[in-house]
Design an enzyme around this catalytic site. Structure first.
Site, PDB file in Angstrom:
ATOM      1  N   TYR A 110      13.524 -48.931 -17.967  1.00 40.04           N
ATOM      2  CA  TYR A 110      14.840 -48.282 -17.909  1.00 40.04           C
ATOM      3  C   TYR A 110      14.802 -46.926 -18.618  1.00 40.04           C
ATOM      4  O   TYR A 110      14.246 -46.804 -19.699  1.00 40.04           O
ATOM      5  CB  TYR A 110      15.920 -49.166 -18.566  1.00 40.04           C
ATOM      6  CG  TYR A 110      17.257 -48.478 -18.463  1.00 40.04           C
ATOM      7  CD1 TYR A 110      17.972 -48.531 -17.271  1.00 40.04           C
ATOM      8  CD2 TYR A 110      17.750 -47.694 -19.500  1.00 40.04           C
ATOM      9  CE1 TYR A 110      19.160 -47.844 -17.128  1.00 40.04           C
ATOM     10  CE2 TYR A 110      18.941 -47.009 -19.368  1.00 40.04           C
ATOM     11  CZ  TYR A 110      19.648 -47.083 -18.182  1.00 40.04           C
ATOM     12  OH  TYR A 110      20.816 -46.388 -18.034  1.00 40.04           O
ATOM     13  N   TRP A 112      16.280 -42.439 -18.308  1.00 35.66           N
ATOM     14  CA  TRP A 112      16.752 -41.314 -17.498  1.00 35.66           C
ATOM     15  C   TRP A 112      15.664 -40.321 -17.109  1.00 35.66           C
ATOM     16  O   TRP A 112      15.844 -39.565 -16.156  1.00 35.66           O
ATOM     17  CB  TRP A 112      17.860 -40.580 -18.255  1.00 35.66           C
ATOM     18  CG  TRP A 112      19.220 -41.112 -17.966  1.00 35.66           C
ATOM     19  CD1 TRP A 112      19.632 -42.411 -18.086  1.00 35.66           C
ATOM     20  CD2 TRP A 112      20.360 -40.360 -17.519  1.00 35.66           C
ATOM     21  NE1 TRP A 112      20.962 -42.503 -17.743  1.00 35.66           N
ATOM     22  CE2 TRP A 112      21.428 -41.257 -17.401  1.00 35.66           C
ATOM     23  CE3 TRP A 112      20.573 -39.015 -17.230  1.00 35.66           C
ATOM     24  CZ2 TRP A 112      22.707 -40.865 -16.993  1.00 35.66           C
ATOM     25  CZ3 TRP A 112      21.834 -38.620 -16.835  1.00 35.66           C
ATOM     26  CH2 TRP A 112      22.887 -39.545 -16.708  1.00 35.66           C
TER      27      TRP A 112
HETATM   28  N1  LIG Z   1      24.196 -47.555 -29.645  1.00 31.56           N
HETATM   29  C1  LIG Z   1      24.208 -47.148 -28.373  1.00 31.56           C
HETATM   30  N2  LIG Z   1      23.083 -47.222 -27.645  1.00 31.56           N
HETATM   31  C2  LIG Z   1      23.083 -46.815 -26.366  1.00 31.56           C
HETATM   32  C3  LIG Z   1      24.259 -46.313 -25.760  1.00 31.56           C
HETATM   33  C4  LIG Z   1      25.448 -46.268 -26.546  1.00 31.56           C
HETATM   34  O1  LIG Z   1      26.541 -45.866 -26.077  1.00 31.56           O
HETATM   35  N3  LIG Z   1      25.371 -46.668 -27.850  1.00 31.56           N
HETATM   36  N4  LIG Z   1      24.242 -45.889 -24.449  1.00 31.56           N
HETATM   37  C5  LIG Z   1      23.232 -46.444 -23.584  1.00 31.56           C
HETATM   38  C6  LIG Z   1      23.138 -45.715 -22.319  1.00 31.56           C
HETATM   39  S1  LIG Z   1      24.608 -45.562 -21.431  1.00 31.56           S
HETATM   40  C7  LIG Z   1      21.975 -45.228 -21.835  1.00 31.56           C
HETATM   41  S2  LIG Z   1      21.954 -44.589 -20.245  1.00 31.56           S
HETATM   42  C8  LIG Z   1      20.725 -45.323 -22.591  1.00 31.56           C
HETATM   43  C9  LIG Z   1      19.809 -44.092 -22.431  1.00 31.56           C
HETATM   44  O2  LIG Z   1      18.522 -44.419 -22.785  1.00 31.56           O
HETATM   45  P1  LIG Z   1      17.246 -43.648 -22.178  1.00 31.56           P
HETATM   46  O3  LIG Z   1      17.515 -43.215 -20.785  1.00 31.56           O
HETATM   47  O4  LIG Z   1      16.058 -44.497 -22.419  1.00 31.56           O
HETATM   48  O5  LIG Z   1      17.203 -42.372 -23.119  1.00 31.56           O
HETATM   49  P2  LIG Z   1      16.452 -40.983 -22.968  1.00 31.56           P
HETATM   50  O6  LIG Z   1      16.406 -40.399 -24.337  1.00 31.56           O
HETATM   51  O7  LIG Z   1      17.071 -40.166 -21.899  1.00 31.56           O
HETATM   52  O8  LIG Z   1      14.981 -41.424 -22.564  1.00 31.56           O
HETATM   53  C10 LIG Z   1      14.255 -40.824 -21.544  1.00 31.56           C
HETATM   54  C11 LIG Z   1      12.804 -40.687 -21.984  1.00 31.56           C
HETATM   55  O9  LIG Z   1      12.075 -40.182 -20.889  1.00 31.56           O
HETATM   56  C12 LIG Z   1      11.192 -39.158 -21.346  1.00 31.56           C
HETATM   57  N5  LIG Z   1      10.882 -38.279 -20.211  1.00 31.56           N
HETATM   58  C13 LIG Z   1      11.537 -37.178 -19.780  1.00 31.56           C
HETATM   59  N6  LIG Z   1      10.940 -36.669 -18.682  1.00 31.56           N
HETATM   60  C14 LIG Z   1       9.882 -37.463 -18.407  1.00 31.56           C
HETATM   61  C15 LIG Z   1       8.883 -37.453 -17.391  1.00 31.56           C
HETATM   62  O10 LIG Z   1       8.864 -36.629 -16.492  1.00 31.56           O
HETATM   63  N7  LIG Z   1       7.943 -38.441 -17.443  1.00 31.56           N
HETATM   64  C16 LIG Z   1       7.937 -39.399 -18.409  1.00 31.56           C
HETATM   65  N8  LIG Z   1       6.972 -40.312 -18.359  1.00 31.56           N
HETATM   66  N9  LIG Z   1       8.878 -39.427 -19.378  1.00 31.56           N
HETATM   67  C17 LIG Z   1       9.837 -38.483 -19.374  1.00 31.56           C
HETATM   68  C18 LIG Z   1      11.968 -38.487 -22.457  1.00 31.56           C
HETATM   69  O11 LIG Z   1      11.110 -37.760 -23.299  1.00 31.56           O
HETATM   70  C19 LIG Z   1      12.649 -39.692 -23.119  1.00 31.56           C
HETATM   71  O12 LIG Z   1      11.843 -40.236 -24.136  1.00 31.56           O
HETATM   72  O13 LIG Z   1      21.013 -45.510 -23.987  1.00 31.56           O
HETATM   73  C20 LIG Z   1      21.861 -46.634 -24.216  1.00 31.56           C
HETATM   74  N10 LIG Z   1      21.928 -46.882 -25.633  1.00 31.56           N
HETATM   75  N1  LIG Z   2      26.318 -34.834 -23.869  1.00 31.75           N
HETATM   76  C1  LIG Z   2      25.997 -36.025 -23.334  1.00 31.75           C
HETATM   77  N2  LIG Z   2      26.679 -36.485 -22.266  1.00 31.75           N
HETATM   78  C2  LIG Z   2      26.366 -37.692 -21.737  1.00 31.75           C
HETATM   79  C3  LIG Z   2      25.292 -38.475 -22.239  1.00 31.75           C
HETATM   80  C4  LIG Z   2      24.595 -37.952 -23.369  1.00 31.75           C
HETATM   81  O1  LIG Z   2      23.667 -38.585 -23.884  1.00 31.75           O
HETATM   82  N3  LIG Z   2      24.973 -36.732 -23.883  1.00 31.75           N
HETATM   83  N4  LIG Z   2      24.977 -39.679 -21.641  1.00 31.75           N
HETATM   84  C5  LIG Z   2      25.480 -39.950 -20.290  1.00 31.75           C
HETATM   85  C6  LIG Z   2      25.431 -41.372 -19.971  1.00 31.75           C
HETATM   86  S1  LIG Z   2      23.932 -42.067 -19.612  1.00 31.75           S
HETATM   87  C7  LIG Z   2      26.533 -42.142 -19.854  1.00 31.75           C
HETATM   88  S2  LIG Z   2      26.385 -43.760 -19.351  1.00 31.75           S
HETATM   89  C8  LIG Z   2      27.862 -41.616 -20.106  1.00 31.75           C
HETATM   90  C9  LIG Z   2      28.665 -42.575 -20.955  1.00 31.75           C
HETATM   91  O2  LIG Z   2      29.997 -42.267 -20.945  1.00 31.75           O
HETATM   92  P1  LIG Z   2      30.976 -43.143 -21.845  1.00 31.75           P
HETATM   93  O3  LIG Z   2      30.578 -44.551 -21.802  1.00 31.75           O
HETATM   94  O4  LIG Z   2      32.375 -42.813 -21.463  1.00 31.75           O
HETATM   95  O5  LIG Z   2      30.638 -42.506 -23.257  1.00 31.75           O
HETATM   96  P2  LIG Z   2      30.654 -42.828 -24.803  1.00 31.75           P
HETATM   97  O6  LIG Z   2      30.332 -41.511 -25.391  1.00 31.75           O
HETATM   98  O7  LIG Z   2      29.796 -43.986 -25.146  1.00 31.75           O
HETATM   99  O8  LIG Z   2      32.135 -43.262 -25.118  1.00 31.75           O
HETATM  100  C10 LIG Z   2      33.245 -42.432 -24.915  1.00 31.75           C
HETATM  101  C11 LIG Z   2      34.262 -42.730 -25.978  1.00 31.75           C
HETATM  102  O9  LIG Z   2      34.790 -44.050 -25.837  1.00 31.75           O
HETATM  103  C12 LIG Z   2      35.372 -44.396 -27.079  1.00 31.75           C
HETATM  104  N5  LIG Z   2      35.297 -45.828 -27.276  1.00 31.75           N
HETATM  105  C13 LIG Z   2      34.235 -46.581 -27.645  1.00 31.75           C
HETATM  106  N6  LIG Z   2      34.581 -47.885 -27.731  1.00 31.75           N
HETATM  107  C14 LIG Z   2      35.887 -47.951 -27.421  1.00 31.75           C
HETATM  108  C15 LIG Z   2      36.829 -49.022 -27.316  1.00 31.75           C
HETATM  109  O10 LIG Z   2      36.538 -50.190 -27.536  1.00 31.75           O
HETATM  110  N7  LIG Z   2      38.091 -48.681 -26.926  1.00 31.75           N
HETATM  111  C16 LIG Z   2      38.474 -47.405 -26.662  1.00 31.75           C
HETATM  112  N8  LIG Z   2      39.717 -47.192 -26.253  1.00 31.75           N
HETATM  113  N9  LIG Z   2      37.618 -46.388 -26.768  1.00 31.75           N
HETATM  114  C17 LIG Z   2      36.339 -46.657 -27.134  1.00 31.75           C
HETATM  115  C18 LIG Z   2      34.561 -43.692 -28.148  1.00 31.75           C
HETATM  116  O11 LIG Z   2      35.401 -43.075 -29.112  1.00 31.75           O
HETATM  117  C19 LIG Z   2      33.689 -42.749 -27.382  1.00 31.75           C
HETATM  118  O12 LIG Z   2      33.604 -41.459 -27.941  1.00 31.75           O
HETATM  119  O13 LIG Z   2      27.778 -40.366 -20.771  1.00 31.75           O
HETATM  120  C20 LIG Z   2      26.896 -39.459 -20.109  1.00 31.75           C
HETATM  121  N10 LIG Z   2      27.081 -38.132 -20.675  1.00 31.75           N
HETATM  122 MO   LIG Z   3      24.108 -44.305 -19.516  1.00 30.70          MO
END
Ligand SMILES: Nc1nc2c(c(=O)[nH]1)N[C@H]1C(S)=C(S)[C@@H](COP(=O)(O)OP(=O)(O)OC[C@H]3O[C@@H](n4cnc5c(=O)[nH]c(N)nc54)[C@H](O)[C@@H]3O)O[C@H]1N2
Ligand SMILES: Nc1nc2c(c(=O)[nH]1)N[C@H]1C(S)=C(S)[C@@H](COP(=O)(O)OP(=O)(O)OC[C@H]3O[C@@H](n4cnc5c(=O)[nH]c(N)nc54)[C@H](O)[C@@H]3O)O[C@H]1N2
Ligand SMILES: [Mo]
Length: 768
Positions: A110, A112
């Site tokens: 998993y 991005w």
């Molecule tokens: N506590 C907490 N944890 C969360 C979340 C949260 O809200 N709270 N959100 C979750 C969510 S929504 C998501 S989507 C995940 C994201 O989690 P990830 O998608 O695992 O996070 P990234 O840091 O984007 O990791 C991508 C990795 O790919 C590597 N990479 C980039 N380009 C390439 C390439 O071309 N080849 C290879 N081999 N590698 C490459 C980057 O260096 C990086 O290490 O985290 C989750 N974790």
């Molecule tokens: N700059 C930036 N943008 C991103 C990403 C990133 O890493 N960086 N990641 C991308 C990815 S993979 C994803 S999946 C999306 C995620 O998009 P979201 O899931 O919407 O993002 P979060 O930032 O986890 O949460 C948004 C807000 O929800 C509020 N929140 C958390 N828990 C609760 C709750 O129980 N109740 C209520 N009412 N509010 C709550 C928090 O205050 C938080 O700031 O964002 C994407 N956009």
């Molecule tokens: Mo995500």
């Protein structure tokens, strides 16, 4: 000086190259709202944390898989030539397959990686593994696991999530916009396949100018931009379902609900109504009842409910709400509340998911398929729910439940990760570290020495997107972006495609893997498939050479706004939902039939395992929100640009309410220890009344930086919130991650915090 068209998750841009070196980046002229993440790219590209040569953990190189996993993360690496590294990987693959079968290879991978759709790292790995006979995969995403699992049962598919009603229809029709989780613009600057221009920020301004009133229901003020007409309702985290029930209760008990809509378009309302009114359990889910749970005033809730019933209202729920315990309920109850109000399928009304969570949400959807590479089939069919990785590694052969199925965890012997960072994304990292010791061999392709790479046995240096040609595209963006190679690979890095191609050659299936195509042949092929699909629906795109020359291809914006479920509303018999009833399932027999105590037949309020109302709050009185970071995408480029700029003395900021800080003697910029019984991390205090008291916010993405690498339970020096989050599924139905459910405490840290060392490469030895 050359300007070269390129693209990223945070938008299209021009790479500025001088003498073969990237010296700068600039947003395209088109983009009126570029992302601050962009500016980190030049620094990140040549940063000292790049992996430049294949490297193997020292004792693994000496003893092979018999080295065991307990010293992962603590040992030096030995750099070896590519040929040797790839021979070792190929023979490990053969050994594990022969001894344990393909299911024993976990390649869910998993993550991005990059926006390019051809060099998409996980897809490359999975195409390769598919050709090798298969692997164990991951189902759904960290973003949306609970939502993706529940929606098909209640709404038939994912259309309400993937293509919610467009901004244009909201601008023209909506009066009241309820934003559960807020409606931010920073998250909406990001998209898996990238974007041609950033639209959410400008759209939010247009909605405000059109007089749309926003109610931002979230513990953190800056989750919605400070526009006119925004009211902040600082709700207790994870209590939104109680608030939604209270809104529904007022509407129904005052007879304001859409009785005709409920009769014609839904099933099961009467069962739900008994629950809502407390006819079986003696507890009406009234505004007073909810106020004790949510902290939101009952009179306010009641008046809001009456307004919802009398004016065009969009009920919007962010992705974040379903990344908490019982996250399925938040999406289900959103849909039920929408049905009760009765504006589903009307322009600007009903409900929607993820506005402000992702760029594409609210953007018009292209009617043809965007260029993409298919991973092809996985012959084993084996998978786990995305966030059950530690459970799988710790409990091989053990049963678990998932979405109506009784399943068993496979016995994992090898892990191959390519394009993701589990030491960023997974919850309860100490538990992951323990689980991560179990497999015999761990292989990681990475451009940078992330914690995931440091805790692997074999690390292969991957190129970044600027070092190769690719195409960025999304079905929810009008632009297809030419991502042209800007510089030669850094160090000895290779493209993931070339790494797997060489492995496939050694293993005897190169032709199957490449289909006889080189990089540019693939891009041409992917683009042409998409162009032909576009032509079928009357959209004319330039041919590949024209597209590549121009740097992008653009398709026209649709003339009429898109309203989700409008066809269903117009004619439910001709356009039924894909549910068993063809209608919105307020009570769902199928879900009820699973018999899950944590996901019954209609949406209900259930206490999360940890929240401010639970007994545990006596010990850990603060609810931690770990949202997406403003300065970076997840963990990517944590050390560069905006992300580095936002750190305080090199550590991740943690937002604390003034009352909570004063009670603990914490001052602005103090180093604090955030802790619970799962772990501890150091962060820098920022004191603001922009977070509700009892809540702290520590954004994700700071690289795991243990004070004692390899030791279980070591203090993290750098502000990684996943030291603290619980590793439990949302429910047996979705088994999604629950990162937004975590109780912690915070104290001033007066000890020696140590240097932040996460961005120094591990100790590297050259071969004798
Ligand atoms: N506590 C907490 N944890 C969360 C979340 C949260 O809200 N709270 N959100 C979750 C969510 S929504 C998501 S989507 C995940 C994201 O989690 P990830 O998608 O695992 O996070 P990234 O840091 O984007 O990791 C991508 C990795 O790919 C590597 N990479 C980039 N380009 C390439 C390439 O071309 N080849 C290879 N081999 N590698 C490459 C980057 O260096 C990086 O290490 O985290 C989750 N974790
Ligand atoms: N700059 C930036 N943008 C991103 C990403 C990133 O890493 N960086 N990641 C991308 C990815 S993979 C994803 S999946 C999306 C995620 O998009 P979201 O899931 O919407 O993002 P979060 O930032 O986890 O949460 C948004 C807000 O929800 C509020 N929140 C958390 N828990 C609760 C709750 O129980 N109740 C209520 N009412 N509010 C709550 C928090 O205050 C938080 O700031 O964002 C994407 N956009
Ligand atoms: Mo995500």
């Amino acid at each position: 000086m050359n300007k070269i068209s390129h693209g990223s998750h945070w938008g299209a841009f021009n790479a500025i190259v001088e003498n073969g070196r990237l010296v700068g980046v600039e947003p395209t002229e088109r983009d009126t709202n570029p992302s601050p993440i962009l500016r980190g790219m030049p620094d990140a590209l040549y940063h000292g944390s790049r992996v430049t040569r294949p490297a193997i953990r020292k004792s693994w190189l000496a003893k092979g898989f018999k080295a065991g996993g307990k010293d992962r993360g603590a040992e030096p690496f030995v750099e070896v030539p590519w040929d040797e590294a790839l021979d070792i990987v190929a023979s490990e693959l053969k050994r594990v397959k022969a001894a344990y079968g393909n299911e024993a290879i976990f390649a869910g991978s998993y993550g991005w990686s990059s926006a390019g759709r051809f060099h998409h790292a996980k897809t490359q790995l999975q195409r390769f593994m598919g050709g090798f006979g298969g692997f164990t995969n991951q189902k759904h995403s960290y973003s949306l696991a609970a939502g993706l699992a529940i929606l098909p049962h209640i709404l038939g598919d994912h259309q309400t999530l993937r293509s919610p009603s467009s901004w244009a229809g909201i601008e023209q029709n909506t009066k009241l916009f309820l934003a559960f989780g807020g409606c931010g613009t920073k998250n909406a600057q990001v998209e898996p396949g990238g974007s041609g221009e950033h639209t959410a920020g400008p759209w939010m301004q247009r909605l405000a100018d059109a007089g749309v009133e926003f109610i931002s229901i979230t513990p953190v003020r800056d989750d919605t931009p400070a526009l006119s007409n925004v009211t902040w309702l600082p709700i207790r985290p994870n209590t939104d379902v109680a608030m939604m029930l209270a809104l529904a209760h007022t509407i129904v008990s005052e007879g304001l609900h859409a009785k005709d809509f409920l009769a014609q378009y839904t099933v099961g309302f009467s069962r739900f109504e008994r629950y809502l009114l407390g006819q079986d359990d003696g507890t009406p889910k009234s505004a007073e009842w909810a106020a004790d749970i949510t902290g939101i005033d009952a009179d306010y809730t009641r008046s809001l409910a009456r307004r919802m019933a009398s004016t065009r209202t969009m009920i919007a729920t962010s992705y974040s709400l379903q990344r908490g315990d019982h996250g399925e309920q938040t999406f289900w109850m959103t849909a039920v509340l929408g049905a009760i109000v009765g504006q589903v399928g009307l322009p600007g009304g009903g409900f929607g998911f993820g506005y402000g969570s992702m760029h594409g949400q609210g953007n018009p959807v292209t009617v043809f398929s965007a260029p993409a590479l298919s991973a092809g089939p996985n012959p084993t069919g084996s998978f786990i729910p995305v966030a059950r990785i530690s459970d799988m590694l710790l409990n091989p052969g053990q049963p678990y439940q998932f979405d109506g199925e009784n399943r068993v965890y496979p016995d994992t012997r090898m892990v191959y990760w390519c394009g993701g960072n589990p030491f960023h994304h997974h919850q309860d990292l100490n538990r992951l570290i323990e689980a991560w010791r179990r497999p015999e061999t761990i292989i990681v392709n990475e451009p940078w020495w992330t914690a995931t790479a440091r805790y692997a046995d074999i690390v292969l240096p991957a190129t970044t997107t600027l070092e190769r040609n690719d195409i960025g595209a999304s079905s929810r963006d009008r632009f297809i972006i030419a991502m042209k190679k800007a510089i030669d690979p850094v160090g000895d890095a290779r493209n993931d495609y070339d790494i797997f191609r060489t492995l496939a050659r050694g293993l005897g299936f190169e032709d199957k893997f490449t289909e006889g195509r080189e990089e540019m042949d693939w891009l041409r092929h992917m683009y042409e498939v998409s162009r032909q699909d576009a032509a079928r629906v009357g959209v004319e795109l330039p041919n590949f050479d024209g597209f590549w020359e121009q740097g992008y291809a653009e398709s026209p914006a649709p003339k009429t706004p898109h309203t989700v479920l409008s066809k269903f509303r117009d004619d439910p018999a001709a356009s039924p939902l894909k549910t068993p009833s063809g209608k919105i399932e307020i009570f769902c027999d199928r879900v009820a039939g699973f018999g899950y105590d944590d996901c019954p037949g209609h949406p209900v309020w259930m206490e999360p395992i940890e929240w401010l109302g639970s007994d545990k709050a006596a010990t850990y009185p603060l609810h931690m929100i770990s949202n997406q970071p403003a300065g970076k995408l997840h963990s990517q480029m944590d050390f560069a640009g905006e992300s580095a700029h936002l750190k305080i003395n090199g550590r991740e900021p943690v937002l604390l309410n003034p009352d909570d800080a004063a009670r603990r003697g914490i001052r602005e910029n103090d180093i604090v220890r955030v802790f619970n019984d799962r772990g501890a991390t150091l962060a820098a205090a920022v004191i603001t009344d922009g977070v509700r008291s009892g809540v702290i916010r520590l954004s994700t993405g700071a690289w795991y930086d243990p004070a004692e690498p390899g030791r279980l339970g070591a203090l993290d020096k750098h502000g990684n919130p996943n030291m603290l989050t619980p590793d439990k599924g949302t429910s047996k139905l979705g088994q999604g991650p629950i990162a937004h459910t975590a109780l912690v405490d915070v104290e001033r840290f007066d000890g020696d915090p140590g240097e932040v060392t996460a961005f120094n490469p591990p100790k590297l030895e050259r071969r004798q």
